[in-house]
Each structure stands twice: as C-alpha cells, then as structure tokens.
Design a protein around this motif. Structure first.
Motif, mmCIF file in Angstrom:
data_model
loop_
_atom_site.group_PDB
_atom_site.id
_atom_site.type_symbol
_atom_site.label_atom_id
_atom_site.label_comp_id
_atom_site.label_asym_id
_atom_site.label_seq_id
_atom_site.Cartn_x
_atom_site.Cartn_y
_atom_site.Cartn_z
ATOM 1 N N CYS A 127 0.830 -1.215 0.000
ATOM 2 C CA CYS A 127 0.000 0.000 0.000
ATOM 3 C C CYS A 127 0.864 1.265 0.000
ATOM 4 O O CYS A 127 0.607 2.205 -0.756
ATOM 5 N N HIS A 128 1.875 1.271 0.866
ATOM 6 C CA HIS A 128 2.685 2.486 1.063
ATOM 7 C C HIS A 128 3.824 2.567 0.045
ATOM 8 O O HIS A 128 5.007 2.388 0.380
ATOM 9 N N SER A 129 3.432 2.854 -1.200
ATOM 10 C CA SER A 129 4.403 3.014 -2.283
ATOM 11 C C SER A 129 3.743 3.782 -3.406
ATOM 12 O O SER A 129 2.538 4.050 -3.363
ATOM 13 N N GLY A 130 4.537 4.135 -4.403
ATOM 14 C CA GLY A 130 3.989 4.831 -5.558
ATOM 15 C C GLY A 130 3.863 6.331 -5.346
ATOM 16 O O GLY A 130 4.320 6.889 -4.348
ATOM 17 N N ALA A 131 3.188 6.969 -6.293
ATOM 18 C CA ALA A 131 3.097 8.431 -6.287
ATOM 19 C C ALA A 131 2.133 8.960 -5.236
ATOM 20 O O ALA A 131 2.299 10.068 -4.737
ATOM 21 N N ASN A 132 1.119 8.168 -4.894
ATOM 22 C CA ASN A 132 0.107 8.634 -3.937
ATOM 23 C C ASN A 132 -0.142 7.589 -2.855
ATOM 24 O O ASN A 132 -1.227 7.016 -2.749
ATOM 25 N N PRO A 133 0.860 7.324 -2.020
ATOM 26 C CA PRO A 133 0.677 6.311 -0.972
ATOM 27 C C PRO A 133 -0.255 6.826 0.119
ATOM 28 O O PRO A 133 -0.446 8.034 0.281
ATOM 29 N N PRO A 134 -0.872 5.911 0.899
ATOM 30 C CA PRO A 134 -1.737 6.350 2.003
ATOM 31 C C PRO A 134 -1.003 7.281 2.957
ATOM 32 O O PRO A 134 0.145 7.034 3.334
ATOM 33 N N ALA A 135 -1.669 8.381 3.331
ATOM 34 C CA ALA A 135 -1.111 9.395 4.235
ATOM 35 C C ALA A 135 0.170 10.005 3.682
ATOM 36 O O ALA A 135 0.944 10.620 4.421
ATOM 37 N N GLY A 136 0.409 9.836 2.381
ATOM 38 C CA GLY A 136 1.612 10.388 1.775
ATOM 39 C C GLY A 136 2.892 9.703 2.221
ATOM 40 O O GLY A 136 3.983 10.222 1.993
ATOM 41 N N LEU A 137 2.778 8.528 2.837
ATOM 42 C CA LEU A 137 3.932 7.833 3.414
ATOM 43 C C LEU A 137 4.319 6.620 2.588
ATOM 44 O O LEU A 137 3.558 5.658 2.475
ATOM 45 N N SER A 138 5.508 6.656 2.012
ATOM 46 C CA SER A 138 6.047 5.530 1.247
ATOM 47 C C SER A 138 7.180 4.885 2.036
ATOM 48 O O SER A 138 8.037 5.569 2.606
ATOM 49 N N TRP A 139 7.175 3.545 2.074
ATOM 50 C CA TRP A 139 8.253 2.802 2.728
ATOM 51 C C TRP A 139 9.167 2.138 1.698
ATOM 52 O O TRP A 139 9.818 1.133 1.987
ATOM 53 N N GLU A 140 9.222 2.710 0.500
ATOM 54 C CA GLU A 140 10.128 2.183 -0.526
ATOM 55 C C GLU A 140 11.579 2.489 -0.163
ATOM 56 O O GLU A 140 11.868 3.392 0.638
ATOM 57 N N VAL A 141 12.486 1.736 -0.760
ATOM 58 C CA VAL A 141 13.885 1.789 -0.343
ATOM 59 C C VAL A 141 14.504 3.170 -0.513
ATOM 60 O O VAL A 141 15.392 3.577 0.250
ATOM 61 N N GLY A 142 14.034 3.941 -1.483
ATOM 62 C CA GLY A 142 14.612 5.251 -1.739
ATOM 63 C C GLY A 142 14.152 6.342 -0.801
ATOM 64 O O GLY A 142 14.540 7.503 -0.952
ATOM 65 N N GLN A 143 13.352 5.998 0.208
ATOM 66 C CA GLN A 143 12.762 7.005 1.088
ATOM 67 C C GLN A 143 13.533 7.221 2.399
ATOM 68 O O GLN A 143 13.041 7.909 3.292
ATOM 69 N N TYR A 144 14.725 6.665 2.508
ATOM 70 C CA TYR A 144 15.487 6.786 3.756
ATOM 71 C C TYR A 144 15.711 8.241 4.143
ATOM 72 O O TYR A 144 15.492 8.640 5.299
ATOM 73 N N ALA A 145 16.150 9.049 3.193
ATOM 74 C CA ALA A 145 16.452 10.451 3.512
ATOM 75 C C ALA A 145 15.195 11.177 3.999
ATOM 76 O O ALA A 145 15.231 11.931 4.977
ATOM 77 N N THR A 146 14.078 10.947 3.307
ATOM 78 C CA THR A 146 12.828 11.612 3.694
ATOM 79 C C THR A 146 12.386 11.211 5.098
ATOM 80 O O THR A 146 12.028 12.048 5.930
ATOM 81 N N ILE A 147 12.439 9.915 5.390
ATOM 82 C CA ILE A 147 11.895 9.403 6.648
ATOM 83 C C ILE A 147 12.866 9.582 7.809
ATOM 84 O O ILE A 147 12.481 10.047 8.891
ATOM 85 N N VAL A 148 14.143 9.240 7.579
ATOM 86 C CA VAL A 148 15.104 9.228 8.680
ATOM 87 C C VAL A 148 15.935 10.504 8.720
ATOM 88 O O VAL A 148 15.914 11.252 9.707
ATOM 89 N N THR A 149 16.650 10.761 7.644
ATOM 90 C CA THR A 149 17.563 11.918 7.641
ATOM 91 C C THR A 149 16.810 13.223 7.888
ATOM 92 O O THR A 149 17.218 14.054 8.718
ATOM 93 N N ASN A 150 15.696 13.408 7.173
ATOM 94 C CA ASN A 150 14.941 14.655 7.293
ATOM 95 C C ASN A 150 13.866 14.593 8.380
ATOM 96 O O ASN A 150 13.125 15.556 8.581
ATOM 97 N N GLY A 151 13.752 13.467 9.037
ATOM 98 C CA GLY A 151 12.855 13.351 10.189
ATOM 99 C C GLY A 151 11.392 13.539 9.876
ATOM 100 O O GLY A 151 10.725 14.405 10.447
ATOM 101 N N ARG A 152 10.847 12.710 8.973
ATOM 102 C CA ARG A 152 9.448 12.853 8.592
ATOM 103 C C ARG A 152 8.535 12.751 9.820
ATOM 104 O O ARG A 152 8.615 11.816 10.602
#
Length: 582
Positions: free
Chosen positions: A224-249
């Motif tokens: 569910c949490h992938s693609g251009a419009n994931p639920p709640a705008g949250l993607s857990w795809e591999v390329g999202q490390y910076a968004t989630i961790v580094t930038n502290g989503r």
C-alpha cells in the motif's frame, strides 16, 4: 451471548479518487445512470470485512455462474477481493467498491486520480476503463499504470474473473438486479493451494535500513505504502530513507511524533503503529499496521526496534540479501460457530426471542437504558409488535410490521439493506460485524410473515444448539462464550458507536479478537495461571460500573465469568492438553 468467529482478510482493488462528471442513463432500463436504492452515504451490506480467515484467500466464485451486472460483479468479485480496503468512510484514494457506489462510479463517471483523463469504468469499453488497467497491471497496448497492480495483495485476480468484469463493462456496465448477487457460487477449492508467504528469519536480518526495508517493510508495508500517492503520503520504498530518517518525517496522525526517531523506538510512531499502541498504552490513530489485521511477528517488530535503537543506520545495499526465508507455519482453519438449529425453532415471538434475539441482540439491547432505546427482551412483545414500535433510525418504519418482513426495519438491519438495496442507518446488526446466519434471518422473516404471533412460552425451548465446536477450556471456547462482545470496542475494526466519540478504539490498544490469542496472553492482559494478576479478570469483575467491562453494557453472567476464570487459572491454553482444537 454473541456467537461466531471474527476473522479478517484485507484485499484491494482498483484504487484512486477523482471528480464525478455526469453521464446520462435510464434508471428504468438498468442502463448506466440507474441509481440503485440505497446509493449514498450508507452502503447496504457489511462492506468492511471480506471473507477469509486472515491467512488464506477466500474461495473463488465460479466465474461461469456470475451474472455480469453490477450486483453480480460487486458481490462475487469486488466485495471479496477489493472492498477489504476500498470501503468505509475513508477508503484508499477516496475510492469505494461497496455495492451502494454504482451511481458514483458508473452513472456519474468517476475519474481516476492516477490517470486523470480516464474513467474508472467507461461503460461499453473495457480498454478505456482504468479499473481494467489496474486489474491487468497494464493498458491494452502495454501502457504503464500508476502505483501497484490490484488487488494490492500482490496476488493477481484470476483471469476468468477479470474477464467477467470486462464482460460487464462491454455490456454497458449494467446495474442489474439485486438477485444477481447470489450468482457465482463458490467453486471447489484447488487441490494444491499456494502456500502462504514465507516469513523472513529475524535472526538473520541485518538491522539497517537496507536490511529492514527489504525483508520487512517491502514485504508487509509497500503493497500500500508506495507509488506516487501512498496512504497518508507515506512511502516505505527503499529510496525514502532520507525523507523518513535523515529529514525526520513527522507523522500525519500524531504530529508531535516522528515516524522514526533514531535511537528511540518508543518515540517512533512506526513502532506505535506496528505494536498497536504506544509504550505506555497510548492510543494510535487509525488501525494497527499492517492493515491486513494480522499483526507483524513480534520478532520482526523487535528487529525494527533494534535498528532504530542503534540510530537507524542506512547500512549497505548488500544487507537487503540478509534474512533467508524460514519455513512458513501451516495456517489453522477457521472453526465454525455454535448456532441454534434453525429448522427446530418455532417461528413465534417466544421461539425467535429465546433462540435468536436473546443470544445475538440483548447483550446490548436490554436493561433500563438499551441502545437506541430498543430492548429485545422477552417482555417487550407488546411494545414492539402489539403497539407497533417505530424505528428511531427511519421513523416512517416499524421495527416489526406483522405480515410484511420487507416493511420491517428489523429485517433491514439484519440484512444490511432494504429489499431493493435501500440504505440502513448506522451499522448492520449484530454490531459485532459478524452477520447473522441467513437461515436464522429467514426464521425471523417467517415469523413476521406469519403475522408475528406471540406463541407459547414453551416455544422458547425449541431450536437446540449443535454440538459445541470448541473444546471446553480452549481459547476459542472462552472467546466465543464470554469475550466476543468485547470486540465491539477491542477490535481493529470496532463497531461501537462510542468509538471515536467517547474514547479511542481499541481502548489502550488492547485487541480481543479471536485471531489475537498471542497478543492477549503475552503481557498484562492475561497472566496464565494468575487470574488475580490478570487485567482482563480485574476489568470484567470490577464493582465500579464506570470501570467494569464490557463498558456501558450489562455485566457478564456468572457462567461467563466462570469460563474466563477457569481458563486463566488452568494456564490460559490455546488448546487444552489431550484435546483436538479446530
């Protein structure tokens, strides 16, 4: 006592949202533009929990028997495979595939939000219908879709079922008749079903982003949490490390928490969602994740906690190859519930009340202050039938209209809709979310059809029950006999009208559904062999009605309390030694 087994299987189907340009039609002919009764804010039927036991897919309907109309396709394909996610007040991408959505999707020509030039269903043209693209994984000339193929379980729909959907659209996407929903009886299950997905070996997963993402998040979250419009705008795809961790989503549900707070799992909202609550029992917003309703293996949750505790390091891409699959455990089959014998029930008030209403309704609808002011206790015959009690939800209807089941609101609530698909108010009854056995509903209909007679008190002894399915002293025996009423609040899909209004559900994150045995006995809720030190026992026996469970309902009977006490005292077994449990 409310009986039955609450089970879940989350599916998904073509999903996005959009505008509603008008498309004409003729309601008298069943062509696009016809609006089924009940279309609107409250869809007929359950629309929240597709069939299944939480571990195996539903038995596929027989494609050749499905009538290719909206009613046929929705009941036999969209309901079991799509409405598990795409239903309710806030479905993914705003798209619901519930039965009452025909006008929105077909008559009004709902546009896709993923490819905004396409309609979900283009009557007469399957190749121009984005629904077909999502089910096939591509357009007719290989055009790319946005997001993942549907259903989002990752298991493509049977091509024969896709062909039925295409035929329906080719024929003009007709509404059809409500009776079409009864077409497509289940085909025999396959002789060699596919095994369930293998669980990664937690001890072999390298606790880095690359390891955790590949072996846990990718398998359980990105459907569910992938693609251009994931639920709640949250993607857990591999390329999202910076968004989630580094930038502290920051979480969109609890804005004071980050999804990942490096070095602090207890302050990471991801951990709250996976555990169903905060470290001190704080409530989460929405459902526990994964949204299938099947909690993640605690060992896998611990790997994520270890990764966060170590600072949530990125690691190296090779970590993704850690964690070889462990052999999958065989899933247990869902046990059937204990029910009265419908053929033995005398269709009078005394027979129906004792064998159906007393067992399935009076746990809420009884006492001095019953829900909606409606009591189904045996002494209420004059109020309900003789004096013609009116419904408080649809005030033009009586609860029971003698001689006419279709004009009796009791029947609408038990069936989830009126005879022509008209919408009910509130939820289908019983409020546990487990529909009443159709044979029992028919007994009530027969009683009303016969004029709703009072009958004789001796009729109450008709309708003997079948032999109990669950051995005495087993978890399922305890849950069926004593705890099922608790799931109105203590569930991942609570049905109590007080949830979200008076308190958050499930309260304190405690889930008491039948599939959560491990969650119940792992912690303070139930301490095996120690009823005196078990929170469950304390709450069901509390003398203070403001604290006693089930909250706001009559206390459990002494028999029900004895069942709970003896089970805990005997070690709270899933299945007692020497017994065979379904």
């Amino acid at each position: 006592m409310l009986l039955g087994l609450a089970v879940m299987l989350a599916g998904g189907c073509a999903g996005d949202s959009g505008t509603n340009p008008s498309v004409g039609g003729n309601s008298a002919t069943g062509q696009p533009g016809a609006t089924p009764p009940g279309d609107g804010t409250t869809p007929p039927g359950d629309g929240t929990t597709p069939p299944g036991d939480g571990t195996t897919p539903p038995v596929a309907p027989d494609p050749s028997a499905i009538v290719p109309t909206w009613y046929g396709v929705q009941a036999n394909i969209l309901q079991p495979f799509c409405a598990g996610c795409h239903s309710g007040a806030n479905p993914p991408a705003g798209l619901s595939w519930e039965v009452g959505q025909y006008a929105t999707i077909v008559s009004n020509g709902r546009m896709s939000t993923e490819i905004s030039t396409m309609r979900e269903v283009q009557a007469g043209n399957p190749d121009a219908s984005y629904m077909m693209w999502k089910l096939r994984g591509q357009g007719p000339a290989g055009q790319a879709i946005v997001g993942v193929r549907m259903p989002a379980t990752g298991v493509p729909l049977d091509p024969a079922l896709i062909a039925v959907v295409a035929q329906w659209i080719s024929n003009g996407a007709l509404l059809g008749d409500p009776a079409d929903a009864n077409s497509g009886p289940p085909a025999p299950p396959p002789v060699t079903p596919d095994p369930p997905p293998a669980t990664p070996d937690p001890s072999a997963i390298v606790p880095t982003w690359y390891g955790v993402q590949a072996k846990i998040l990718q398998q359980y979250c990105t459907v569910c949490h992938s693609g251009a419009n994931p639920p709640a705008g949250l993607s857990w795809e591999v390329g999202q490390y910076a968004t989630i961790v580094t930038n502290g989503r920051v979480s969109t549900e609890i804005s004071t928490l980050r999804e990942i707070q490096p070095s602090n799992p207890d302050a990471s909202y991801l951990m709250w969602k996976l555990r169903g609550q905060g470290p001190a029992g704080q409530a989460i917003v929405g459902a526990r994740m994964p949204a299938t309703g099947i909690p993640l293996d605690p060992a896998l949750i611990e790997v994520i906690a270890q990764w966060i505790g170590a600072g949530a390091p990125l690691g190296v891409p090779a970590d993704a190859n850690s964690g070889p699959p462990a052999p999958p455990p065989p899933p247990p089959p869902p046990p059937p519930p204990v029910t009265p014998n419908p053929s033995a029930i005398v269709p009078t008030w005394y027979g129906v009340q004792a064998n159906i209403l007393q067992r399935f309704c009076t746990v809420c609808h009884s006492g001095a202050s019953p829900l909606a002011g409606l009591s189904w206790e045996v002494g209420q015959y004059a109020t309900i039938v003789t004096n013609g009690r009116m419904s408080t939800e649809i005030t033009s209807m009586r609860e029971v209209q003698p001689g006419n089941p279709d004009a009796s609101y009791l029947m609408w609530k038990l069936r989830g809709q009126g005879p022509a698909g008209q919408a009910i108010q509130g939820v289908r009854m019983p409020a546990t979310g487990i529909p009443l056995d159709p044979a029992l509903i028919e007994v009530i209909a027969q009683w009303i059809r016969d004029g709703a007679p009072l009958g004789n008190p001796a009729d109450a002894t008709s309708g003997g029950t079948s032999v109990p399915t669950f051995p005495v002293g087993s978890w399922m025996y305890v849950w069926t006999e004593s705890l099922q009423v608790c799931t109105m609040c203590h569930s991942r899909t609570p049905s109590s009208p007080r949830c979200g209004r008076d308190f958050s559900c499930p309260p304190k994150g405690v889930v008491l559904t039948a599939d959560n045995y491990n969650g119940v006995v792992d912690g303070d809720i139930v301490r095996p062999s120690r009823p005196d030190n078990s929170e469950l026992w304390d709450r069901v026996t509390d003398n203070d009605p403001d604290k006693r469970m089930p909250f706001g309902l009559p206390p459990l009977s002494q028999r029900q309390l004895d069942i709970i006490f003896n089970w805990i005292n005997n070690g709270a077994p899933l299945c007692p030694a020497g017994e065979v449990c379904p």
